[in-house]
Design a protein around this motif. Sequence first.
Motif, short mmCIF file in Angstrom:
data_model
loop_
_atom_site.label_atom_id
_atom_site.label_comp_id
_atom_site.label_asym_id
_atom_site.label_seq_id
_atom_site.Cartn_x
_atom_site.Cartn_y
_atom_site.Cartn_z
N ASP A 1 9.61 -12.70 -8.94
CA ASP A 1 10.32 -11.45 -9.20
C ASP A 1 9.82 -10.38 -8.23
OD1 ASP A 1 12.21 -10.00 -10.99
OD2 ASP A 1 10.43 -8.76 -11.34
N THR B 1 10.55 -6.21 -7.15
CA THR B 1 11.22 -4.92 -7.27
C THR B 1 11.02 -4.21 -5.94
OG1 THR B 1 10.74 -4.83 -9.63
CG2 THR B 1 11.40 -2.77 -8.58
N PHE C 1 11.58 -0.81 -3.64
CA PHE C 1 11.78 0.63 -3.66
C PHE C 1 12.11 1.07 -2.24
CE2 PHE C 1 8.76 -0.51 -6.95
CZ PHE C 1 9.31 0.09 -8.07
N CYS D 1 13.96 -13.52 -8.36
CA CYS D 1 14.80 -12.45 -8.90
C CYS D 1 14.44 -11.17 -8.15
CB CYS D 1 14.53 -12.27 -10.40
SG CYS D 1 15.04 -13.69 -11.37
N ARG D 2 15.40 -10.27 -8.04
CA ARG D 2 15.13 -9.05 -7.27
C ARG D 2 15.92 -7.88 -7.83
NH1 ARG D 2 17.31 -8.51 -1.28
NH2 ARG D 2 18.84 -7.13 -2.20
N THR D 3 15.26 -6.73 -7.86
CA THR D 3 15.90 -5.46 -8.19
C THR D 3 15.57 -4.50 -7.06
OG1 THR D 3 15.59 -5.87 -10.54
CG2 THR D 3 16.02 -3.59 -9.88
N THR D 4 16.58 -3.78 -6.57
CA THR D 4 16.36 -2.81 -5.51
C THR D 4 16.82 -1.44 -6.00
OG1 THR D 4 16.80 -4.53 -3.88
CG2 THR D 4 16.84 -2.26 -3.09
N VAL D 5 15.93 -0.46 -5.89
CA VAL D 5 16.25 0.89 -6.33
C VAL D 5 15.91 1.89 -5.22
CG1 VAL D 5 15.92 0.39 -8.77
CG2 VAL D 5 14.01 1.23 -7.43
N LYS E 1 7.07 -4.40 -5.36
CA LYS E 1 6.28 -4.73 -6.55
C LYS E 1 6.63 -6.16 -6.87
CE LYS E 1 4.02 -3.89 -10.44
NZ LYS E 1 3.06 -4.98 -10.44
N CYS E 2 5.65 -7.05 -6.88
CA CYS E 2 5.91 -8.49 -6.95
C CYS E 2 5.18 -9.18 -8.11
CB CYS E 2 5.47 -9.17 -5.66
SG CYS E 2 6.22 -8.50 -4.18
#
Length: 135
Positions: free
Chosen positions: A82, A84, A86, A111-115, A129-130
Motif C-alpha cells: 500500500d 499513499t 502526497f 494499492c495506491r491513493t494519491t492526494v 507513505k508506504c
Amino acid sequence: MLYSDKAPEPVGAYPHAKKVGNLLFLSGVGPRKKGSKEIPGVTLDAEGNIAAYNIEEQCHAVFENVRLILEASGSRWENLVDITVFLTNMKDDFATFNKIYATYFKANQPCRTTVEVNALPTPIAIELKCIATLE
C-alpha cells in the motif's frame, strides 16, 4: 523502530520505519539526499522557497529512498502492499508521476491513493507513505 544509514535523516522525532507483526510501516519519505538539505530537481530562491522543480527527478529520488529504507528494514520493493502519495501540484504533476510510477511497479502493483496537499514539511513536491510485508 528502524533507521536506514543510507536514506536521508528524518526531519522530526520519528523513525524511518516500524515493524508490527509481519508488516512494515514507513514514515513519510521524500526525495532529499542523505547528509544534506539537497533535494534532487529543486531550485530554491534566497528565502528558501521553491523557485523551480523537476517532478521526474523527485520521483526517482523518492523511490530510491523508499527502496533503501525497505532493504535496511528487512523487506524489499516487491513487498510493498500500500502506498499513499502526497503531491503538492496534482494538476501539473500527476500524469508525469503516474508514468514514472508505472515503470517501477510492473510486476508488483500495490494499492495506491494519491492526494494533493498544500505543502510538505520541506520544500519538496512529493512524499510517499508506504506499507510492506516482511520476509
